[in-house]
Write an enzyme that holds these catalytic residues in place. Structure first.
Site, PDB file in Angstrom:
ATOM      1  CG  ASP A  98      95.715 -32.145  84.936  1.00  0.00           C
ATOM      2  OD1 ASP A  98      94.858 -31.699  84.524  1.00  0.00           O
ATOM      3  OD2 ASP A  98      97.037 -31.918  84.654  1.00  0.00           O
ATOM      4  CD  GLU A 122      95.855 -27.194  80.998  1.00  0.00           C
ATOM      5  OE1 GLU A 122      95.734 -26.390  80.002  1.00  0.00           O
ATOM      6  OE2 GLU A 122      96.224 -27.400  82.239  1.00  0.00           O
ATOM      7  CG  HIS A 149     100.476 -22.597  86.987  1.00  0.00           C
ATOM      8  ND1 HIS A 149     101.184 -22.853  85.787  1.00  0.00           N
ATOM      9  CD2 HIS A 149      99.262 -23.255  86.839  1.00  0.00           C
ATOM     10  CE1 HIS A 149     100.171 -23.255  84.730  1.00  0.00           C
ATOM     11  NE2 HIS A 149      99.067 -23.548  85.390  1.00  0.00           N
TER      12      HIS A 149
HETATM   13  N1  BES Z   1      94.168 -22.194  82.905  1.00  0.00           N
HETATM   14  C1  BES Z   1      95.339 -22.355  82.595  1.00  0.00           C
HETATM   15  C2  BES Z   1      95.630 -21.271  81.157  1.00  0.00           C
HETATM   16  C3  BES Z   1      95.202 -19.996  81.274  1.00  0.00           C
HETATM   17  C4  BES Z   1      95.661 -19.254  82.180  1.00  0.00           C
HETATM   18  C5  BES Z   1      94.972 -19.410  80.288  1.00  0.00           C
HETATM   19  C6  BES Z   1      95.335 -17.742  82.461  1.00  0.00           C
HETATM   20  C7  BES Z   1      94.300 -17.936  80.156  1.00  0.00           C
HETATM   21  C8  BES Z   1      94.641 -17.573  81.380  1.00  0.00           C
HETATM   22  C9  BES Z   1      95.903 -23.842  82.085  1.00  0.00           C
HETATM   23  O1  BES Z   1      95.372 -24.581  83.152  1.00  0.00           O
HETATM   24  C10 BES Z   1      97.486 -23.705  82.124  1.00  0.00           C
HETATM   25  O2  BES Z   1      98.015 -23.277  82.853  1.00  0.00           O
HETATM   26  N2  BES Z   1      97.878 -24.095  80.861  1.00  0.00           N
HETATM   27  C11 BES Z   1      99.193 -24.288  80.580  1.00  0.00           C
HETATM   28  C12 BES Z   1      99.323 -24.996  79.267  1.00  0.00           C
HETATM   29  C13 BES Z   1     100.526 -26.076  79.175  1.00  0.00           C
HETATM   30  C14 BES Z   1     100.925 -26.802  80.164  1.00  0.00           C
HETATM   31  C15 BES Z   1     100.375 -26.637  77.776  1.00  0.00           C
HETATM   32  C16 BES Z   1      99.900 -23.201  80.556  1.00  0.00           C
HETATM   33  O3  BES Z   1      99.511 -22.128  80.152  1.00  0.00           O
HETATM   34  O4  BES Z   1     101.196 -23.044  81.106  1.00  0.00           O
HETATM   35 ZN    ZN Z   2      93.874 -24.619  83.813  1.00  0.00          ZN
END
Ligand code: BES
Ligand code: ZN
Length: 457
Positions: free
Chosen positions: A89, A154, A428
Protein backbone atom coordinates in the site's frame (compact mmCIF):
# COMPACT_ATOMS: atom_id res chain seq x y z
CA UNK A 1 26.44 -16.65 -6.57
CA UNK A 2 28.54 -14.98 -9.29
CA UNK A 3 26.01 -16.30 -11.82
CA UNK A 4 23.14 -15.06 -9.75
CA UNK A 5 24.59 -11.55 -9.63
CA UNK A 6 25.23 -11.68 -13.37
CA UNK A 7 21.63 -12.74 -14.03
CA UNK A 8 20.39 -9.76 -12.00
CA UNK A 9 22.64 -7.41 -13.99
CA UNK A 10 21.51 -8.81 -17.33
CA UNK A 11 17.86 -8.34 -16.42
CA UNK A 12 17.99 -4.87 -14.93
CA UNK A 13 15.85 -3.26 -17.60
CA UNK A 14 13.07 -5.81 -17.37
CA UNK A 15 13.06 -5.65 -13.57
CA UNK A 16 12.57 -1.89 -13.74
CA UNK A 17 9.77 -2.22 -16.31
CA UNK A 18 7.96 -4.65 -14.03
CA UNK A 19 8.30 -2.27 -11.11
CA UNK A 20 6.74 0.48 -13.23
CA UNK A 21 3.74 -1.77 -13.82
CA UNK A 22 3.38 -2.25 -10.06
CA UNK A 23 3.65 1.50 -9.45
CA UNK A 24 0.81 2.24 -11.88
CA UNK A 25 -1.68 0.64 -9.48
CA UNK A 26 -2.86 3.36 -7.05
CA UNK A 27 -3.05 1.12 -3.97
CA UNK A 28 -3.78 3.86 -1.43
CA UNK A 29 -4.80 2.10 1.76
CA UNK A 30 -6.49 5.01 3.55
CA UNK A 31 -9.01 5.78 0.81
CA UNK A 32 -12.06 3.45 0.72
CA UNK A 33 -12.65 4.25 -2.98
CA UNK A 34 -9.29 2.58 -3.79
CA UNK A 35 -10.47 -0.85 -2.63
CA UNK A 36 -10.32 -2.30 -6.17
CA UNK A 37 -6.78 -0.99 -6.65
CA UNK A 38 -5.68 -2.52 -3.36
CA UNK A 39 -7.02 -5.87 -4.58
CA UNK A 40 -5.38 -5.41 -7.99
CA UNK A 41 -2.00 -4.66 -6.41
CA UNK A 42 -2.25 -7.74 -4.18
CA UNK A 43 -3.15 -10.00 -7.11
CA UNK A 44 -0.42 -8.48 -9.30
CA UNK A 45 2.17 -9.14 -6.60
CA UNK A 46 0.97 -12.71 -5.97
CA UNK A 47 1.41 -13.46 -9.68
CA UNK A 48 4.94 -12.00 -9.65
CA UNK A 49 5.85 -14.23 -6.71
CA UNK A 50 4.62 -17.28 -8.61
CA UNK A 51 6.45 -16.21 -11.76
CA UNK A 52 9.66 -15.78 -9.73
CA UNK A 53 9.49 -19.41 -8.63
CA UNK A 54 7.79 -19.29 -5.24
CA UNK A 55 5.97 -22.57 -4.68
CA UNK A 56 3.10 -20.91 -2.89
CA UNK A 57 1.67 -17.40 -3.17
CA UNK A 58 -1.74 -16.37 -1.87
CA UNK A 59 -3.79 -13.26 -1.38
CA UNK A 60 -4.98 -13.90 2.16
CA UNK A 61 -7.94 -12.09 3.72
CA UNK A 62 -7.62 -10.13 6.96
CA UNK A 63 -10.15 -7.96 8.77
CA UNK A 64 -9.09 -5.18 6.36
CA UNK A 65 -6.92 -5.13 3.25
CA UNK A 66 -5.48 -8.54 2.31
CA UNK A 67 -1.90 -9.63 2.84
CA UNK A 68 0.12 -11.35 0.16
CA UNK A 69 1.92 -14.40 1.50
CA UNK A 70 4.49 -16.32 -0.56
CA UNK A 71 6.71 -19.22 0.35
CA UNK A 72 9.67 -21.08 -1.08
CA UNK A 73 11.06 -23.65 1.34
CA UNK A 74 13.60 -25.10 -1.06
CA UNK A 75 16.66 -25.08 1.19
CA UNK A 76 15.48 -27.84 3.50
CA UNK A 77 14.78 -28.17 7.22
CA UNK A 78 18.41 -27.57 8.26
CA UNK A 79 18.70 -24.27 6.44
CA UNK A 80 17.58 -21.01 8.02
CA UNK A 81 14.24 -19.40 7.19
CA UNK A 82 13.98 -15.70 6.35
CA UNK A 83 10.67 -13.86 6.69
CA UNK A 84 10.60 -10.90 4.30
CA UNK A 85 8.17 -8.14 5.29
CA UNK A 86 7.07 -5.23 3.11
CA UNK A 87 3.95 -3.25 2.22
CA UNK A 88 2.22 -2.89 -1.13
CA UNK A 89 0.00 0.00 0.00
CA UNK A 90 1.04 3.62 -0.50
CA UNK A 91 0.29 7.06 0.94
CA UNK A 92 -2.20 9.37 -0.81
CA UNK A 93 -0.43 11.50 -3.44
CA UNK A 94 -1.84 14.85 -2.21
CA UNK A 95 -1.19 17.68 -2.94
CA UNK A 96 -1.56 16.59 -6.58
CA UNK A 97 -0.61 19.88 -8.24
CA UNK A 98 2.86 19.77 -6.67
CA UNK A 99 3.87 16.68 -8.68
CA UNK A 100 5.99 17.32 -11.77
CA UNK A 101 4.64 14.10 -13.34
CA UNK A 102 1.49 12.14 -12.45
CA UNK A 103 2.04 10.15 -9.21
CA UNK A 104 0.83 6.88 -10.71
CA UNK A 105 2.56 7.30 -14.06
CA UNK A 106 6.11 6.23 -13.09
CA UNK A 107 8.54 8.51 -14.88
CA UNK A 108 12.28 8.09 -15.31
CA UNK A 109 14.17 11.35 -14.72
CA UNK A 110 17.90 10.83 -14.91
CA UNK A 111 18.71 8.23 -12.28
CA UNK A 112 15.35 8.57 -10.55
CA UNK A 113 12.10 6.71 -10.96
CA UNK A 114 9.41 9.15 -9.82
CA UNK A 115 6.08 7.76 -8.55
CA UNK A 116 4.11 7.35 -5.35
CA UNK A 117 5.42 4.19 -3.67
CA UNK A 118 8.64 4.08 -5.74
CA UNK A 119 10.76 3.97 -2.58
CA UNK A 120 8.07 3.41 0.09
CA UNK A 121 7.70 0.52 -0.33
CA UNK A 122 6.92 -1.07 -3.71
CA UNK A 123 10.38 -0.51 -5.18
CA UNK A 124 12.08 -1.82 -2.07
CA UNK A 125 9.90 -4.88 -1.58
CA UNK A 126 10.19 -5.83 -5.25
CA UNK A 127 13.95 -6.16 -4.73
CA UNK A 128 13.26 -9.38 -2.81
CA UNK A 129 11.07 -10.86 -5.53
CA UNK A 130 13.79 -10.28 -8.11
CA UNK A 131 16.62 -11.56 -5.91
CA UNK A 132 14.68 -14.83 -5.51
CA UNK A 133 14.06 -15.01 -9.24
CA UNK A 134 17.77 -14.60 -9.92
CA UNK A 135 18.52 -17.62 -7.72
CA UNK A 136 15.89 -19.67 -9.50
CA UNK A 137 17.45 -19.14 -12.91
CA UNK A 138 21.01 -19.75 -11.78
CA UNK A 139 20.96 -22.08 -8.77
CA UNK A 140 17.49 -23.60 -9.01
CA UNK A 141 16.33 -22.01 -5.76
CA UNK A 142 17.38 -19.55 -3.05
CA UNK A 143 20.00 -20.75 -0.52
CA UNK A 144 17.64 -20.20 2.44
CA UNK A 145 13.97 -20.90 3.01
CA UNK A 146 11.94 -17.83 2.12
CA UNK A 147 8.63 -16.62 3.46
CA UNK A 148 7.32 -13.26 2.27
CA UNK A 149 4.59 -11.37 4.05
CA UNK A 150 3.50 -8.20 2.29
CA UNK A 151 0.75 -6.17 3.90
CA UNK A 152 -1.70 -3.63 2.50
CA UNK A 153 -2.39 -1.40 5.51
CA UNK A 154 1.01 -0.21 6.68
CA UNK A 155 0.42 3.42 5.74
CA UNK A 156 -2.82 3.47 7.70
CA UNK A 157 -1.46 1.98 10.90
CA UNK A 158 -1.84 -1.77 10.15
CA UNK A 159 -5.15 -2.21 12.03
CA UNK A 160 -5.65 -5.80 10.84
CA UNK A 161 -2.05 -6.93 10.72
CA UNK A 162 -1.34 -7.81 14.37
CA UNK A 163 -4.40 -10.11 14.61
CA UNK A 164 -3.31 -11.75 11.34
CA UNK A 165 0.22 -12.38 12.61
CA UNK A 166 -1.11 -13.72 15.92
CA UNK A 167 -3.45 -16.09 14.09
CA UNK A 168 -0.67 -17.40 11.81
CA UNK A 169 2.27 -17.84 14.17
CA UNK A 170 3.12 -21.31 12.85
CA UNK A 171 2.89 -20.31 9.22
CA UNK A 172 5.20 -17.34 9.86
CA UNK A 173 7.80 -19.13 12.01
CA UNK A 174 11.26 -18.00 10.88
CA UNK A 175 14.79 -17.32 12.13
CA UNK A 176 14.89 -13.65 11.18
CA UNK A 177 12.76 -10.96 9.57
CA UNK A 178 14.20 -9.03 6.63
CA UNK A 179 12.70 -5.61 5.92
CA UNK A 180 13.56 -3.15 3.16
CA UNK A 181 11.55 -0.07 4.07
CA UNK A 182 14.20 2.42 5.22
CA UNK A 183 17.00 4.40 3.60
CA UNK A 184 20.78 4.34 3.63
CA UNK A 185 22.73 7.50 4.52
CA UNK A 186 23.88 8.32 1.01
CA UNK A 187 24.30 6.66 -2.37
CA UNK A 188 27.82 5.49 -1.51
CA UNK A 189 27.37 5.25 2.25
CA UNK A 190 25.33 2.20 3.23
CA UNK A 191 23.79 2.02 6.70
CA UNK A 192 21.87 -0.47 8.76
CA UNK A 193 19.03 0.84 10.88
CA UNK A 194 19.06 -0.63 14.39
CA UNK A 195 16.34 1.47 16.03
CA UNK A 196 13.04 2.98 14.95
CA UNK A 197 10.59 5.29 16.68
CA UNK A 198 7.06 4.34 17.65
CA UNK A 199 3.94 6.38 17.07
CA UNK A 200 0.79 7.49 18.89
CA UNK A 201 -1.80 9.26 16.75
CA UNK A 202 -4.90 11.11 17.98
CA UNK A 203 -7.70 13.21 16.54
CA UNK A 204 -9.05 15.96 18.76
CA UNK A 205 -12.41 17.67 18.34
CA UNK A 206 -13.22 20.72 20.41
CA UNK A 207 -16.88 21.77 20.47
CA UNK A 208 -18.12 25.16 21.62
CA UNK A 209 -21.61 26.41 20.77
CA UNK A 210 -23.97 23.82 19.27
CA UNK A 211 -24.09 25.69 15.92
CA UNK A 212 -22.03 28.32 14.06
CA UNK A 213 -22.76 31.78 15.50
CA UNK A 214 -22.53 35.41 14.30
CA UNK A 215 -19.23 36.57 15.76
CA UNK A 216 -20.55 40.10 16.22
CA UNK A 217 -23.60 39.05 18.18
CA UNK A 218 -21.90 36.39 20.35
CA UNK A 219 -18.16 37.00 19.96
CA UNK A 220 -16.49 37.89 23.27
CA UNK A 221 -19.16 36.16 25.33
CA UNK A 222 -19.09 32.63 23.87
CA UNK A 223 -15.76 30.77 23.70
CA UNK A 224 -14.44 30.11 20.20
CA UNK A 225 -13.38 26.42 19.93
CA UNK A 226 -10.66 27.19 17.34
CA UNK A 227 -9.07 29.79 19.64
CA UNK A 228 -9.38 27.36 22.52
CA UNK A 229 -7.88 24.44 20.56
CA UNK A 230 -4.90 26.66 19.69
CA UNK A 231 -4.45 27.61 23.35
CA UNK A 232 -4.60 23.95 24.32
CA UNK A 233 -2.12 22.92 21.64
CA UNK A 234 0.27 25.66 22.73
CA UNK A 235 0.40 24.01 26.14
CA UNK A 236 1.55 20.66 24.73
CA UNK A 237 5.06 21.72 23.76
CA UNK A 238 7.63 24.29 24.87
CA UNK A 239 9.12 26.56 22.17
CA UNK A 240 12.29 24.46 22.17
CA UNK A 241 10.43 21.25 21.36
CA UNK A 242 10.27 19.78 24.86
CA UNK A 243 6.90 18.07 25.35
CA UNK A 244 4.97 19.42 28.36
CA UNK A 245 2.52 16.56 28.92
CA UNK A 246 2.99 15.25 32.47
CA UNK A 247 4.57 11.78 32.45
CA UNK A 248 5.53 11.94 28.76
CA UNK A 249 9.24 11.32 29.39
CA UNK A 250 8.83 8.86 32.29
CA UNK A 251 9.70 5.73 30.29
CA UNK A 252 12.10 7.24 27.74
CA UNK A 253 15.25 5.11 27.55
CA UNK A 254 18.17 7.53 27.66
CA UNK A 255 20.86 7.42 25.02
CA UNK A 256 23.95 5.74 26.41
CA UNK A 257 27.24 7.69 26.19
CA UNK A 258 28.49 5.03 23.69
CA UNK A 259 25.45 5.54 21.49
CA UNK A 260 25.93 9.31 21.54
CA UNK A 261 29.58 8.86 20.57
CA UNK A 262 28.62 6.50 17.73
CA UNK A 263 25.95 8.87 16.52
CA UNK A 264 28.40 11.81 16.55
CA UNK A 265 30.64 9.84 14.18
CA UNK A 266 27.94 9.50 11.52
CA UNK A 267 28.84 11.81 8.64
CA UNK A 268 26.30 14.65 8.73
CA UNK A 269 26.28 17.76 6.59
CA UNK A 270 24.01 20.33 8.23
CA UNK A 271 23.81 22.63 5.22
CA UNK A 272 22.92 19.80 2.84
CA UNK A 273 20.38 18.53 5.33
CA UNK A 274 18.72 21.97 5.60
CA UNK A 275 18.64 22.21 1.82
CA UNK A 276 17.09 18.74 1.50
CA UNK A 277 14.42 19.62 4.10
CA UNK A 278 13.77 23.06 2.59
CA UNK A 279 14.16 24.47 6.09
CA UNK A 280 15.74 27.83 6.99
CA UNK A 281 17.35 26.56 10.16
CA UNK A 282 17.23 23.58 12.48
CA UNK A 283 15.06 23.54 15.58
CA UNK A 284 14.50 21.41 18.65
CA UNK A 285 15.81 20.31 22.00
CA UNK A 286 19.08 22.20 22.56
CA UNK A 287 20.77 19.39 24.50
CA UNK A 288 20.61 16.99 21.57
CA UNK A 289 22.21 16.99 18.13
CA UNK A 290 20.06 17.22 15.00
CA UNK A 291 20.64 13.52 14.31
CA UNK A 292 19.56 12.61 17.85
CA UNK A 293 16.51 14.89 17.80
CA UNK A 294 15.30 13.38 14.54
CA UNK A 295 15.80 9.74 15.48
CA UNK A 296 16.30 9.03 19.16
CA UNK A 297 14.09 11.61 20.90
CA UNK A 298 10.30 11.61 21.22
CA UNK A 299 8.35 14.40 19.50
CA UNK A 300 4.90 15.94 19.20
CA UNK A 301 3.46 17.28 15.94
CA UNK A 302 0.16 18.68 14.80
CA UNK A 303 -0.38 17.02 11.40
CA UNK A 304 -3.47 18.99 10.45
CA UNK A 305 -5.83 21.54 11.94
CA UNK A 306 -9.19 22.67 10.62
CA UNK A 307 -12.51 24.26 11.38
CA UNK A 308 -14.53 27.41 10.68
CA UNK A 309 -14.54 29.32 7.41
CA UNK A 310 -11.71 28.69 4.91
CA UNK A 311 -13.32 29.62 1.58
CA UNK A 312 -12.39 32.85 -0.29
CA UNK A 313 -13.32 36.15 1.33
CA UNK A 314 -14.29 36.91 4.89
CA UNK A 315 -17.12 35.36 6.87
CA UNK A 316 -17.65 36.59 10.41
CA UNK A 317 -18.33 33.36 12.19
CA UNK A 318 -17.81 31.90 15.62
CA UNK A 319 -17.61 28.23 14.64
CA UNK A 320 -19.11 25.37 16.55
CA UNK A 321 -16.15 23.01 16.19
CA UNK A 322 -12.38 22.81 15.77
CA UNK A 323 -10.31 19.76 14.91
CA UNK A 324 -6.69 18.69 14.97
CA UNK A 325 -4.70 15.55 14.23
CA UNK A 326 -1.82 15.18 16.65
CA UNK A 327 0.92 12.59 16.60
CA UNK A 328 3.80 11.71 18.86
CA UNK A 329 6.93 9.87 17.68
CA UNK A 330 8.00 7.64 20.53
CA UNK A 331 11.21 5.96 21.55
CA UNK A 332 11.81 2.71 23.39
CA UNK A 333 10.34 2.10 26.07
CA UNK A 334 7.39 4.45 25.67
CA UNK A 335 4.13 2.56 25.31
CA UNK A 336 1.89 4.08 22.65
CA UNK A 337 -1.35 3.22 24.48
CA UNK A 338 -0.08 4.79 27.69
CA UNK A 339 1.09 7.92 25.85
CA UNK A 340 -2.26 8.28 24.06
CA UNK A 341 -3.96 8.05 27.44
CA UNK A 342 -1.64 10.67 29.00
CA UNK A 343 -2.25 13.11 26.16
CA UNK A 344 -6.01 12.56 26.20
CA UNK A 345 -6.17 13.04 29.99
CA UNK A 346 -4.04 16.16 29.81
CA UNK A 347 -6.13 17.73 27.05
CA UNK A 348 -9.32 17.02 29.01
CA UNK A 349 -7.75 18.48 32.16
CA UNK A 350 -6.80 21.80 30.53
CA UNK A 351 -10.07 22.30 28.62
CA UNK A 352 -12.23 25.04 30.19
CA UNK A 353 -15.92 24.36 30.92
CA UNK A 354 -16.91 26.51 27.91
CA UNK A 355 -15.92 23.74 25.46
CA UNK A 356 -16.10 19.97 25.32
CA UNK A 357 -13.26 17.81 24.03
CA UNK A 358 -13.52 14.48 22.22
CA UNK A 359 -10.44 12.41 21.51
CA UNK A 360 -10.19 9.51 19.12
CA UNK A 361 -7.06 7.34 19.03
CA UNK A 362 -6.43 6.74 15.31
CA UNK A 363 -3.53 4.32 15.61
CA UNK A 364 -0.26 3.57 17.28
CA UNK A 365 2.78 1.35 17.22
CA UNK A 366 5.82 0.59 19.29
CA UNK A 367 9.35 1.72 18.56
CA UNK A 368 12.08 -0.90 18.46
CA UNK A 369 15.76 -1.58 18.95
CA UNK A 370 17.12 -4.67 17.22
CA UNK A 371 20.03 -6.96 18.03
CA UNK A 372 23.17 -5.73 16.26
CA UNK A 373 25.24 -8.85 16.98
CA UNK A 374 23.18 -11.61 15.33
CA UNK A 375 24.35 -13.89 12.51
CA UNK A 376 21.84 -12.19 10.22
CA UNK A 377 23.32 -8.78 11.04
CA UNK A 378 26.78 -10.07 10.20
CA UNK A 379 25.48 -11.37 6.89
CA UNK A 380 23.82 -8.00 6.20
CA UNK A 381 27.04 -6.15 7.04
CA UNK A 382 29.02 -8.32 4.65
CA UNK A 383 26.44 -8.01 1.88
CA UNK A 384 26.37 -4.19 2.00
CA UNK A 385 30.11 -4.03 2.28
CA UNK A 386 30.70 -6.19 -0.81
CA UNK A 387 28.05 -4.49 -2.94
CA UNK A 388 28.86 -0.87 -2.07
CA UNK A 389 32.59 -1.30 -1.49
CA UNK A 390 32.24 0.48 1.88
CA UNK A 391 31.31 -0.88 5.32
CA UNK A 392 27.82 0.13 6.45
CA UNK A 393 27.34 2.23 9.58
CA UNK A 394 24.69 1.58 12.23
CA UNK A 395 22.06 4.30 12.61
CA UNK A 396 18.78 5.00 14.38
CA UNK A 397 15.85 6.22 12.30
CA UNK A 398 13.00 8.51 13.20
CA UNK A 399 10.28 6.80 11.13
CA UNK A 400 8.14 3.95 12.37
CA UNK A 401 7.81 0.34 11.31
CA UNK A 402 5.64 -1.05 14.10
CA UNK A 403 5.95 -4.64 12.86
CA UNK A 404 9.56 -4.78 14.08
CA UNK A 405 8.44 -4.75 17.73
CA UNK A 406 5.42 -6.88 16.85
CA UNK A 407 7.61 -9.60 15.30
CA UNK A 408 9.87 -9.52 18.36
CA UNK A 409 6.85 -9.96 20.61
CA UNK A 410 4.60 -12.29 18.59
CA UNK A 411 7.11 -14.39 16.66
CA UNK A 412 10.16 -14.06 18.90
CA UNK A 413 12.39 -13.00 16.01
CA UNK A 414 14.69 -10.05 15.40
CA UNK A 415 14.58 -7.97 12.23
CA UNK A 416 17.33 -6.87 9.89
CA UNK A 417 16.43 -3.49 8.40
CA UNK A 418 18.09 -3.67 5.04
CA UNK A 419 16.95 -0.48 3.32
CA UNK A 420 17.88 0.89 -0.09
CA UNK A 421 16.10 4.24 -0.20
CA UNK A 422 17.93 7.57 0.04
CA UNK A 423 17.20 10.36 2.54
CA UNK A 424 15.91 12.63 -0.24
CA UNK A 425 13.41 10.11 -1.69
CA UNK A 426 10.54 12.39 -0.58
CA UNK A 427 8.54 9.67 1.15
CA UNK A 428 4.92 10.73 1.70
CA UNK A 429 5.65 13.94 -0.28
CA UNK A 430 5.05 15.05 -3.87
CA UNK A 431 7.61 13.69 -6.38
CA UNK A 432 8.54 10.61 -4.35
CA UNK A 433 11.35 8.81 -6.15
CA UNK A 434 13.59 5.79 -6.11
CA UNK A 435 17.24 6.07 -7.05
CA UNK A 436 17.39 3.47 -9.83
CA UNK A 437 21.02 2.38 -9.22
CA UNK A 438 20.01 1.62 -5.61
CA UNK A 439 17.19 -0.61 -6.81
CA UNK A 440 19.73 -2.72 -8.68
CA UNK A 441 22.31 -2.55 -5.88
CA UNK A 442 19.52 -3.60 -3.54
CA UNK A 443 18.91 -6.76 -5.55
CA UNK A 444 22.64 -7.55 -5.48
CA UNK A 445 22.86 -6.86 -1.75
CA UNK A 446 19.91 -9.15 -1.01
CA UNK A 447 21.43 -11.89 -3.20
CA UNK A 448 24.66 -11.59 -1.20
CA UNK A 449 22.76 -11.50 2.08
CA UNK A 450 20.81 -14.68 1.31
CA UNK A 451 23.99 -16.47 0.23
CA UNK A 452 25.90 -15.37 3.34
CA UNK A 453 23.05 -16.14 5.73
CA UNK A 454 22.53 -19.53 4.08
CA UNK A 455 26.17 -20.38 4.79
CA UNK A 456 26.12 -19.08 8.37
CA UNK A 457 22.90 -20.88 9.16
N1 BES B 1 8.97 3.39 5.33
C1 BES B 1 8.34 4.15 6.33
C2 BES B 1 9.07 4.21 7.66
C3 BES B 1 10.43 4.82 7.64
C4 BES B 1 10.75 5.90 6.86
C5 BES B 1 11.39 4.30 8.47
C6 BES B 1 12.01 6.43 6.89
C7 BES B 1 12.64 4.85 8.52
C8 BES B 1 12.98 5.91 7.71
C9 BES B 1 6.96 3.59 6.59
O1 BES B 1 6.28 3.18 5.45
C10 BES B 1 6.11 4.66 7.21
O2 BES B 1 5.97 5.72 6.68
N2 BES B 1 5.54 4.35 8.34
C11 BES B 1 4.63 5.19 9.02
C12 BES B 1 4.08 4.34 10.13
C13 BES B 1 2.76 4.72 10.66
C14 BES B 1 1.69 4.95 9.66
C15 BES B 1 2.35 3.71 11.72
C16 BES B 1 5.35 6.41 9.57
O3 BES B 1 6.51 6.33 10.01
O4 BES B 1 4.74 7.48 9.57
ZN1 ZN C 1 7.18 2.14 4.18
Amino acid sequence: MIDTLAYARQNQERFLEELREFLRIPSISTQPEREADIQAAAVWLRDRFLAAGFTRADVMPTGGHPVVYAEWMAAGPNAPTVLVYGHYDVQPPDPLDEWDSPPFEPTVKGDSLVARGASDDKGQLYIHVKAAEAFRHTAGAPPVNLKCLIEGEEESGSPSFAPFVRAHRDLLAADVALISDTHILAEHLPSIVYALRGLAYLEVTVTGPSYDLHSGIYGGAVNNPINELCRMISRLQAPDGHVLIPGFYDCVRDLSPEERQDSAKIPFDREAWLEEAGAATDWGEPDYTIVERASARPTLDVNGIWGGYIEPGAKTVLPSQAHAKISMRLVPDQDHKEISRLVADYLQSIAPPSVSVKIKVLHGGEGAIVDRESAAMRAAFKAYSETFGVDPVFVREGGSIPVVAMFQRELGIEAVLMGFGLPDDRLHSPNEKLHIPNFHRGIETVIRFLAAFGELG
